[in-house]
Design a protein around this motif. Structure first.
Motif, short mmCIF file in Angstrom:
data_model
loop_
_atom_site.label_atom_id
_atom_site.label_comp_id
_atom_site.label_asym_id
_atom_site.label_seq_id
_atom_site.Cartn_x
_atom_site.Cartn_y
_atom_site.Cartn_z
N ASP A 200 -5.73 9.47 8.85
CA ASP A 200 -6.84 8.74 9.48
C ASP A 200 -7.79 8.18 8.42
O ASP A 200 -8.23 7.04 8.51
N ALA A 201 -8.12 9.01 7.44
CA ALA A 201 -9.03 8.57 6.38
C ALA A 201 -8.41 7.41 5.61
O ALA A 201 -9.07 6.40 5.35
N TYR A 202 -7.13 7.54 5.27
CA TYR A 202 -6.45 6.45 4.58
C TYR A 202 -6.49 5.18 5.43
O TYR A 202 -6.83 4.10 4.95
N GLY A 203 -6.14 5.32 6.72
CA GLY A 203 -6.12 4.16 7.62
C GLY A 203 -7.48 3.51 7.75
O GLY A 203 -7.59 2.28 7.78
N TYR A 204 -8.52 4.33 7.84
CA TYR A 204 -9.87 3.78 7.95
C TYR A 204 -10.23 2.95 6.72
O TYR A 204 -10.65 1.80 6.84
N PHE A 205 -10.07 3.53 5.55
CA PHE A 205 -10.45 2.81 4.33
C PHE A 205 -9.54 1.61 4.07
O PHE A 205 -9.99 0.60 3.53
N ASP A 206 -8.29 1.69 4.48
CA ASP A 206 -7.38 0.56 4.33
C ASP A 206 -7.80 -0.58 5.25
O ASP A 206 -7.92 -1.72 4.82
N ARG A 207 -8.04 -0.29 6.52
CA ARG A 207 -8.39 -1.33 7.48
C ARG A 207 -9.80 -1.88 7.26
O ARG A 207 -10.03 -3.07 7.40
N ALA A 208 -10.74 -1.00 6.94
CA ALA A 208 -12.14 -1.44 6.82
C ALA A 208 -12.43 -2.09 5.47
O ALA A 208 -13.24 -3.02 5.39
N PHE A 209 -11.78 -1.62 4.40
CA PHE A 209 -12.14 -2.08 3.05
C PHE A 209 -10.95 -2.52 2.22
O PHE A 209 -11.10 -2.78 1.02
N THR B 72 0.87 -1.17 0.00
CA THR B 72 0.00 0.00 0.00
C THR B 72 0.91 1.22 0.00
O THR B 72 2.09 1.13 0.32
N ALA B 73 0.32 2.33 -0.35
CA ALA B 73 1.16 3.53 -0.49
C ALA B 73 0.43 4.76 0.03
O ALA B 73 -0.18 5.48 -0.75
N ARG B 74 0.46 4.98 1.33
CA ARG B 74 -0.12 6.20 1.88
C ARG B 74 0.83 7.34 1.57
O ARG B 74 1.94 7.39 2.08
N VAL B 75 0.38 8.23 0.71
CA VAL B 75 1.20 9.39 0.32
C VAL B 75 0.33 10.63 0.45
O VAL B 75 -0.71 10.75 -0.19
N ARG B 76 0.79 11.57 1.29
CA ARG B 76 0.05 12.81 1.54
C ARG B 76 0.90 14.01 1.16
O ARG B 76 2.10 14.02 1.39
N GLU B 77 0.23 15.02 0.61
CA GLU B 77 0.83 16.33 0.36
C GLU B 77 -0.14 17.36 0.89
O GLU B 77 -1.30 17.38 0.49
N ARG C 83 -8.66 -0.80 1.04
CA ARG C 83 -8.58 0.16 -0.06
C ARG C 83 -7.31 0.99 0.07
O ARG C 83 -7.05 1.60 1.10
N ASP C 84 -6.52 1.02 -0.99
CA ASP C 84 -5.26 1.75 -1.01
C ASP C 84 -5.49 3.14 -1.61
O ASP C 84 -5.27 3.38 -2.79
N GLY C 85 -5.96 4.05 -0.78
CA GLY C 85 -6.12 5.44 -1.19
C GLY C 85 -7.41 5.75 -1.91
O GLY C 85 -8.31 4.92 -2.05
N ILE C 86 -7.49 6.97 -2.38
CA ILE C 86 -8.71 7.50 -3.00
C ILE C 86 -9.12 6.68 -4.21
O ILE C 86 -10.27 6.32 -4.38
N ASP C 87 -8.17 6.38 -5.08
CA ASP C 87 -8.49 5.66 -6.31
C ASP C 87 -8.32 4.15 -6.18
O ASP C 87 -8.52 3.42 -7.14
N GLY C 88 -7.95 3.68 -4.99
CA GLY C 88 -7.73 2.25 -4.77
C GLY C 88 -6.36 1.78 -5.25
O GLY C 88 -6.03 0.61 -5.16
N ASP C 89 -5.56 2.70 -5.77
CA ASP C 89 -4.26 2.35 -6.32
C ASP C 89 -3.16 3.28 -5.80
O ASP C 89 -2.21 3.59 -6.52
N GLY C 90 -3.32 3.78 -4.57
CA GLY C 90 -2.28 4.58 -3.94
C GLY C 90 -2.17 6.02 -4.39
O GLY C 90 -1.12 6.63 -4.22
N MET C 91 -3.25 6.57 -4.95
CA MET C 91 -3.22 7.96 -5.40
C MET C 91 -2.78 8.90 -4.27
O MET C 91 -3.20 8.76 -3.14
N THR C 92 -1.91 9.84 -4.60
CA THR C 92 -1.47 10.82 -3.61
C THR C 92 -2.67 11.63 -3.12
O THR C 92 -3.47 12.10 -3.92
N MET C 93 -2.78 11.75 -1.80
CA MET C 93 -3.83 12.57 -1.21
C MET C 93 -3.30 13.99 -1.13
O MET C 93 -2.37 14.27 -0.36
N VAL C 94 -3.87 14.88 -1.93
CA VAL C 94 -3.43 16.28 -1.97
C VAL C 94 -4.48 17.12 -1.26
O VAL C 94 -5.67 17.02 -1.57
N LEU C 95 -4.03 17.93 -0.32
CA LEU C 95 -4.92 18.79 0.44
C LEU C 95 -4.33 20.19 0.49
O LEU C 95 -3.11 20.35 0.52
#
Length: 183
Positions: free
Chosen positions: A69-78, A27-32, A80-92
């Motif tokens: 937290d959002a990444y961790g929730y969706f990873d643990r519950a479903f 998995t690839a949790r990547v935040r900017e 799911r690796d990020g927004i697109d399911g393929d490790g998309m960078t989370m940009v905020l």
């Protein structure tokens, strides 16, 4: 339905005991997190990326932590690796200023949050719009738009509960959730 499972296993050849095992699924949790510094222009200056130490800015650090937290929730519950399911960078972007404030929104590629609005449930809500975009693809109009909003409301609150920062009075029960070095 069985989730995909790929593990490497180290077995003692003499006893047959499992000595170690680890997943080979990555998995690839990547935040900017960017800082608009009160301007109405996004993304703004890059303020913190994955693995960077806290900046000392509560809103930048909060956006970073809550995206985790959002990444961790969706990873643990479903799984799911990020927004697109393929490790998309989370940009905020934090500290947006201008006519759209106070508010937060999903642009189709990133979350934008006005000054004073960075919270765990708001950040989770907006990131869930991205997940809805990449899964259900609901048109943001009429009933499908209402469903999109309701899914984001629900998952924003579930992320709020997941990280232990719920607004309900009383001691938390059940599983202890992760804490953050920045608060």
């Amino acid at each position: 339905l069985v989730a995909a499972l790929r593990e490497a296993v180290l077995v003692d050849a003499h006893s047959g005991l499992i000595l170690d095992r680890w997943t080979v699924l990555h998995t690839a949790r990547v935040r900017e997190v960017h800082d608009a510094m009160g301007d109405p222009i996004v993304p703004g200056a890059l303020a913190r990326e994955e693995g960077d130490p806290p900046t000392g800015d509560d809103e930048v650090d909060g956006a970073y932590d809550y995206a985790g937290d959002a990444y961790g929730y969706f990873d643990r519950a479903f799984d799911r690796d990020g927004i697109d399911g393929d490790g998309m960078t989370m940009v905020l972007t934090a500290h947006l200023g201008g006519d759209l404030c106070p508010n937060a929104f999903w642009t189709g590629t990133q979350v934008v949050i006005c000054t004073g609005v960075v919270t765990d449930d708001v950040t989770g809500h907006e990131l869930t719009h991205g997940i809805t975009q990449f899964t259900a693809g609901l048109i943001y109009q009429n009933q499908s738009g209402h469903l999109n909003e309701s899914f984001s409301d629900i998952f924003g609150e579930l992320i709020d509960l997941y990280n232990g920062n719920a607004s309900t009075a009383g001691a938390p029960g059940g599983t202890t959730w992760p804490t953050h070095p920045t608060g």
